[in-house]
Design a protein around this motif. Structure first.
Motif, PDB file in Angstrom:
ATOM      1  N   PRO A 208      16.474 -18.846  19.794  1.00 15.40           N
ATOM      2  CA  PRO A 208      15.895 -18.734  18.457  1.00 15.40           C
ATOM      3  C   PRO A 208      15.317 -20.075  18.009  1.00 15.40           C
ATOM      4  O   PRO A 208      15.814 -21.139  18.393  1.00 15.40           O
ATOM      5  CB  PRO A 208      17.091 -18.330  17.582  1.00 15.40           C
ATOM      6  N   VAL A 209      14.260 -20.023  17.211  1.00 16.52           N
ATOM      7  CA  VAL A 209      13.639 -21.244  16.695  1.00 16.52           C
ATOM      8  C   VAL A 209      13.574 -21.145  15.180  1.00 16.52           C
ATOM      9  O   VAL A 209      13.515 -20.050  14.611  1.00 16.52           O
ATOM     10  CB  VAL A 209      12.227 -21.462  17.281  1.00 16.52           C
ATOM     11  N   ALA A 210      13.603 -22.281  14.532  1.00 14.09           N
ATOM     12  CA  ALA A 210      13.542 -22.304  13.074  1.00 14.09           C
ATOM     13  C   ALA A 210      12.185 -21.817  12.591  1.00 14.09           C
ATOM     14  O   ALA A 210      11.152 -22.163  13.154  1.00 14.09           O
ATOM     15  CB  ALA A 210      13.807 -23.724  12.576  1.00 14.09           C
ATOM     16  N   ASN A 222       8.246 -23.802  19.661  1.00  7.45           N
ATOM     17  CA  ASN A 222       8.317 -22.912  18.497  1.00  7.45           C
ATOM     18  C   ASN A 222       7.466 -21.664  18.705  1.00  7.45           C
ATOM     19  O   ASN A 222       6.926 -21.093  17.759  1.00  7.45           O
ATOM     20  CB  ASN A 222       7.871 -23.654  17.241  1.00  7.45           C
ATOM     21  N   ASP A 225       8.170 -18.465  16.526  1.00  6.97           N
ATOM     22  CA  ASP A 225       7.704 -18.575  15.148  1.00  6.97           C
ATOM     23  C   ASP A 225       6.206 -18.301  15.056  1.00  6.97           C
ATOM     24  O   ASP A 225       5.734 -17.617  14.138  1.00  6.97           O
ATOM     25  CB  ASP A 225       8.032 -19.972  14.608  1.00  6.97           C
ATOM     26  N   SER A 265      15.988 -18.317  11.327  1.00  7.59           N
ATOM     27  CA  SER A 265      15.405 -18.498  12.657  1.00  7.59           C
ATOM     28  C   SER A 265      14.607 -17.260  13.056  1.00  7.59           C
ATOM     29  O   SER A 265      14.739 -16.190  12.454  1.00  7.59           O
ATOM     30  CB  SER A 265      16.504 -18.763  13.696  1.00  7.59           C
ATOM     31  N   THR A 267      13.379 -14.964  16.548  1.00 12.67           N
ATOM     32  CA  THR A 267      13.555 -14.693  17.965  1.00 12.67           C
ATOM     33  C   THR A 267      12.395 -13.837  18.453  1.00 12.67           C
ATOM     34  O   THR A 267      11.744 -13.143  17.667  1.00 12.67           O
ATOM     35  CB  THR A 267      14.880 -13.958  18.240  1.00 12.67           C
TER      36      THR A 267
END
Length: 377
Positions: A208-210, A222, A225, A265, A267
């Motif tokens: 997962p990324v912010a 990223n 996102d 986050s 995914t």
């Protein structure tokens, strides 16, 4: 039906490394799609870094931002002069409405980082020339073409950045000579800016990324996102991207999904079409690099982390993708599909690509592709 002519967008058509890292007296022609090919150590990555540095300087960046490790840019075995100075020289040619315009820059790396010389020329005419006359002053002496009652205008410019992007602030544009200087400088700046250097790092793409700005970073960490943003913004472009993933990845591919997980986050996963989904973390190294590079080619300056020339209409700008290791980790099918995507996108004129590959034989004969072979001396 006759296709409308493409706008004459400013573009970089040659990169010169007169004395830079492992390169001496090197010049590389750059087409819409250019692959720098050669073995490890031949200077492919340093050539891309030189281009990226010029792009940053063209956007007004200071030398320290463009060259974070300037000593590494000094040619190997370069001896210091009597004042213990060492440096490097790079340049490029930008073609466009003003015709071919050359930019050549000499940079001192030691004992301190500074511009010691810059020359902007068009059709053999020197439009801007700077030189470091007094090492004790933090400025270079500049002279630019006027072609009025006074043929040349002189004045100081900073020694920590290029003078070319500063010319619109210093040249009034009253005479034909001044207007020629402005046209050449603006063409060079527009051609250099909007460059996106990328080298996807699969390890950063697996979890997962912010949630953030939705602008893709050079390492593509990223990616999830950005997929969340692009999937919602343009269904047609997302469908093209999914078709590319289907052609280059193993197993069935019905869609590529991204979703917030409720904790801030995002995914991403591949929808297999039968109720099963494969998280990006389960994809192979080559699949993730392929997926990231395909997304880069299908997007633009509004999605990538680049510095576009906001004062210039989008129809007159060109995004240049600098892809180090364009074929790294890809199997033959993936690199063939990716090269085909790049060729189609570059043919449209709004995107150009300069990539490095270890072996260019597989790309030989591809319509629109220029393979430049580098030797390891």
């Amino acid at each position: 039906m006759t296709q409308p002519a493409l706008p004459d967008r400013p573009r970089i058509t040659e990169l010169r490394l007169s004395a830079f890292a492992t390169h001496r007296r090197a010049a590389f022609p750059l087409g819409p799609l250019t692959l720098l090919a050669g073995p490890s150590g031949c200077g492919k990555t340093s050539a891309l870094r030189a281009y990226e540095a010029l792009a940053r300087l063209g956007g007004g960046a200071e030398l320290g931002e463009a060259f974070p490790d300037p000593v590494a840019c000094v040619p190997e075995r370069a001896r210091p002069d009597a004042q213990r100075r060492r440096g490097f020289r790079i340049g490029c040619t930008a073609d466009g409405p003003a015709g071919p315009v050359r930019l050549d820059v000499a940079v001192q790396a030691e004992p301190e980082l500074r511009v010691v010389g810059e020359r902007l020329t068009s059709d053999g005419l020197v439009l801007l020339e700077t030189a470091l006359r007094d090492p004790g002053k933090r400025a270079v002496q500049a002279a630019w073409h006027t072609a009025g009652p006074t043929p040349v205008t002189r004045g100081p410019l900073p020694d920590d950045r290029l003078g070319t992007p500063l010319l619109p602030l210093r040249v009034a544009g009253r005479t034909s000579g001044q207007r020629r200087v402005l046209a050449a400088a603006e063409q060079m700046v527009v051609a250099l800016r909007s460059a996106f250097a990328c080298d996807p790092e699969p390890a950063r793409m697996r979890g997962p990324v912010a949630a953030g700005s939705g602008r893709l970073l050079g390492g593509c960490g990223n990616l999830a996102d950005v997929l969340w943003r692009t999937r919602a913004e343009c269904g047609r472009r997302h469908a093209q991207f999914v078709a590319a993933v289907r052609a280059g990845c193993a197993g069935p591919v019905a869609d590529v999904l991204a979703r917030p997980d409720g904790t801030g986050s995002v995914t991403a996963a591949v929808d297999r079409g039968d109720g099963a989904r494969t998280d990006l973390g389960r994809l192979g190294h080559g699949e993730l690099r392929y997926l990231a590079l395909a997304l880069v080619l299908f997007t633009g300056p509004g999605v990538l982390e680049v510095d576009p020339a906001g004062e210039v209409p989008a129809a007159l700008q060109t995004l240049t993708v600098l892809a180090d290791g364009f074929d790294r980790g890809l199997d033959p099918r993936q690199r063939r599909e990716l090269l085909g995507i790049a060729a189609r996108m570059c043919e449209r004129g709004h995107i150009r690509l300069v990539g490095s590959v270890s072996d260019g034989s597989w790309a030989a004969g591809t319509d629109g592709a220029t393979v430049v072979h580098l030797d390891r001396d």
